[in-house]
Design a protein around this motif. Structure first.
Motif, mmCIF file in Angstrom:
data_model
loop_
_atom_site.group_PDB
_atom_site.id
_atom_site.type_symbol
_atom_site.label_atom_id
_atom_site.label_comp_id
_atom_site.label_asym_id
_atom_site.label_seq_id
_atom_site.Cartn_x
_atom_site.Cartn_y
_atom_site.Cartn_z
ATOM 1 N N LYS A 252 29.774 27.148 8.300
ATOM 2 C CA LYS A 252 29.208 28.245 9.085
ATOM 3 C C LYS A 252 28.019 27.766 9.907
ATOM 4 O O LYS A 252 27.407 26.727 9.609
ATOM 5 C CB LYS A 252 28.746 29.378 8.153
ATOM 6 C CG LYS A 252 29.852 30.037 7.358
ATOM 7 C CD LYS A 252 29.271 31.095 6.426
ATOM 8 C CE LYS A 252 30.383 31.740 5.594
ATOM 9 N NZ LYS A 252 29.833 32.749 4.633
ATOM 10 N N ILE A 260 27.788 32.752 11.526
ATOM 11 C CA ILE A 260 29.088 32.721 12.192
ATOM 12 C C ILE A 260 29.978 31.705 11.490
ATOM 13 O O ILE A 260 29.589 30.544 11.304
ATOM 14 C CB ILE A 260 28.946 32.333 13.678
ATOM 15 C CG1 ILE A 260 28.090 33.360 14.421
ATOM 16 C CG2 ILE A 260 30.315 32.219 14.342
ATOM 17 C CD1 ILE A 260 27.782 32.957 15.851
ATOM 18 N N LEU A 262 32.784 29.013 11.274
ATOM 19 C CA LEU A 262 33.285 28.021 12.227
ATOM 20 C C LEU A 262 34.786 27.817 12.075
ATOM 21 O O LEU A 262 35.333 27.892 10.969
ATOM 22 C CB LEU A 262 32.580 26.681 12.007
ATOM 23 C CG LEU A 262 31.101 26.615 12.395
ATOM 24 C CD1 LEU A 262 30.473 25.329 11.855
ATOM 25 C CD2 LEU A 262 30.931 26.696 13.905
ATOM 26 N N SER A 263 35.450 27.545 13.186
ATOM 27 C CA SER A 263 36.861 27.186 13.159
ATOM 28 C C SER A 263 36.992 25.753 12.660
ATOM 29 O O SER A 263 36.016 24.993 12.614
ATOM 30 C CB SER A 263 37.464 27.301 14.557
ATOM 31 O OG SER A 263 36.897 26.310 15.418
ATOM 32 N N HIS A 266 35.768 23.346 15.280
ATOM 33 C CA HIS A 266 34.317 23.211 15.339
ATOM 34 C C HIS A 266 33.786 22.395 14.160
ATOM 35 O O HIS A 266 32.864 21.590 14.310
ATOM 36 C CB HIS A 266 33.654 24.589 15.359
ATOM 37 C CG HIS A 266 33.787 25.291 16.667
ATOM 38 N ND1 HIS A 266 34.042 26.639 16.760
ATOM 39 C CD2 HIS A 266 33.724 24.831 17.944
ATOM 40 C CE1 HIS A 266 34.115 26.982 18.030
ATOM 41 N NE2 HIS A 266 33.934 25.899 18.766
ATOM 42 N N ASP A 292 28.979 40.014 14.840
ATOM 43 C CA ASP A 292 28.185 38.882 14.350
ATOM 44 C C ASP A 292 26.685 39.014 14.551
ATOM 45 O O ASP A 292 25.898 38.488 13.768
ATOM 46 C CB ASP A 292 28.639 37.590 15.055
ATOM 47 C CG ASP A 292 30.071 37.229 14.727
ATOM 48 O OD1 ASP A 292 30.474 37.430 13.571
ATOM 49 O OD2 ASP A 292 30.785 36.769 15.637
ATOM 50 N N SER A 339 29.539 39.714 19.414
ATOM 51 C CA SER A 339 30.131 38.481 18.901
ATOM 52 C C SER A 339 30.208 37.460 20.025
ATOM 53 O O SER A 339 30.404 37.825 21.196
ATOM 54 C CB SER A 339 31.544 38.735 18.348
ATOM 55 O OG SER A 339 31.484 39.457 17.149
ATOM 56 N N SER A 342 34.066 32.203 20.524
ATOM 57 C CA SER A 342 34.011 30.961 19.744
ATOM 58 C C SER A 342 34.527 29.756 20.516
ATOM 59 O O SER A 342 34.178 28.612 20.206
ATOM 60 C CB SER A 342 34.801 31.121 18.441
ATOM 61 O OG SER A 342 36.170 31.373 18.729
ATOM 62 N N GLN A 343 35.377 29.978 21.537
ATOM 63 C CA GLN A 343 35.924 28.874 22.317
ATOM 64 C C GLN A 343 34.941 28.356 23.364
ATOM 65 O O GLN A 343 35.190 27.327 23.983
ATOM 66 C CB GLN A 343 37.225 29.320 22.997
ATOM 67 C CG GLN A 343 38.320 29.721 22.033
ATOM 68 C CD GLN A 343 38.673 28.608 21.067
ATOM 69 O OE1 GLN A 343 38.894 27.469 21.475
ATOM 70 N NE2 GLN A 343 38.693 28.919 19.771
ATOM 71 N N MET A 345 31.367 28.171 22.851
ATOM 72 C CA MET A 345 30.049 27.851 22.309
ATOM 73 C C MET A 345 29.725 26.386 22.623
ATOM 74 O O MET A 345 30.604 25.529 22.628
ATOM 75 C CB MET A 345 30.002 28.102 20.803
ATOM 76 C CG MET A 345 30.152 29.568 20.426
ATOM 77 S SD MET A 345 29.798 29.923 18.688
ATOM 78 C CE MET A 345 31.096 29.003 17.869
#
Length: 357
Positions: A252, A260, A262-263, A266, A292, A339, A342-343, A345
């Motif tokens: 995270k 957040i 993480l994938s 990431h 988030d 939020s 995420s793609q 960041m």
């Protein structure tokens, strides 16, 4: 048209050890439009003036079409420069201003007339040829200044913040005209500005400078999507990117304000930074209503197509700016849940400030 090569260029002014330009290296292709951008004092105008021969190169070499012109006089470089203050002869008509350099080079009258009329046609000045500069608008004067460069058909065009004296509307129209002009002439152009909008809209490639050092060179899209360091990330983009101090731990991103997950992608990128502090960068447009982040609105700016929300994060005084598309009606003091995309960041090393990819 011409290609240029700047190799290890330094500029050190007398009686100082500070380098105004430090180890500048750049190859410019024939017909390319390159923009040097950065805040005041970053060395961009000094670099341009060294290319023009108006400033002496302290060390390094400059080549135009593979010819070493490091120590050549300005008149021997076959360049033309357009300045911020127009530099027109006030007592001369537009026609005379355009023709002046051709007269000095002793070209015949018929050839001079043809070149002046062709240039006036390109720039929409045919109806202004008998006027003096004080009878022209700011945009028309700038077109005459550009025309004085075009009429000579130089190998390289140099522009030193040519639009900074114009109001916003004229800047926009002149920016479009310069882009069209480059497409018509297919000439090599180097353009200096502190305005990132000019850089992003005009350039084939952008050179970002800070304190005399090149920070990154790339296409506008490359600089926007993949900034090499914190400076480029903060300089390119309007409003500028938001930055947050976070720790990478337990898969995270954790801060005092948010957490957040993480994938896997990431986690792979940040594997070497586990249990360390890094800097998270998020562009204002890369958020949506979500879960988030607690955000308190201070100021709303409705700009038609989108709304800028200025406010603070969580219960802290940490400021941020976010962009929501459409006309929204948030009021001062209203709290939202947001939020991050995420793609999109961006991650930066907390010590070196370099991007983590």
């Amino acid at each position: 048209m011409a290609k240029l090569s700047l190799k290890n260029i330094d500029k050190i002014y007398p009686n100082t050890n500070a380098k105004a330009v430090d180890n500048f290296n750049l190859d410019i292709a024939d017909g390319e439009f390159v923009v040097l951008v950065g805040s005041s004092g970053c060395g961009k105008s000094t670099t341009l003036r060294m290319v023009a021969g108006l400033e002496e190169i302290s060390s390094g070499q400059l080549f135009i079409d593979d010819k070493n012109v490091t120590n050549a006089a300005p008149k021997d470089r076959d360049i033309a420069m357009v300045f911020q203050n127009y530099a027109l002869y006030p007592q001369m008509t537009v026609y005379q201003n355009l023709a002046f350099s051709l007269i000095l080079s002793k070209q015949n009258k018929e050839e001079i007339h043809k070149k002046v009329m062709d240039t006036a046609e390109i720039l929409g000045l045919k109806n202004q040829l008998n006027k003096t500069p004080n009878q022209l608008s700011g945009g028309q004067r700038q077109r005459v200044a550009v025309g004085r460069a075009i009429v000579r058909k130089p190998k390289v065009f140099l522009f030193d913040e040519p639009l900074s004296n114009l109001d916003a509307k004229l800047r926009n129209s002149m920016r479009h005209e310069l882009k069209i002009l480059h497409q018509q002439l297919k000439s090599t152009m180097i353009y200096v500005t502190h305005d990132q909008i000019e850089a992003l809209t005009l350039a084939d490639r952008i050179v970002v400078m800070s304190y005399g050092v090149v920070q990154q060179v790339g296409t506008p899209l490359q600089l926007y999507q993949y900034p090499d360091n914190l400076f480029v990330a903060s300089f390119i983009g309007l409003p500028q990117m938001n930055f947050f101090d976070v720790m990478v731990t337990d898969g995270k991103l954790k801060s005092d304000e948010f957490e957040i997950k993480l994938s896997q992608q990431h986690i792979a990128v940040l594997q070497s930074k586990m249990n360390e502090n890094i800097i998270l960068g998020v562009r204002p447009e890369d958020v949506q209503i979500g879960i988030d982040l607690d955000f308190c609105v201070n100021i709303r700016e409705n700009l038609g197509q989108y709304t800028l929300l200025h406010g603070t994060i969580g219960n802290t005084e940490k400021k941020a700016v976010f962009k929501l598309f459409g006309w929204t009606e948030q009021k001062s003091g209203e709290k939202l849940k947001l939020s991050f995309n995420s793609q999109k960041m961006h991650f930066f090393d907390a010590r070196t400030k370099k991007a983590i990819r």
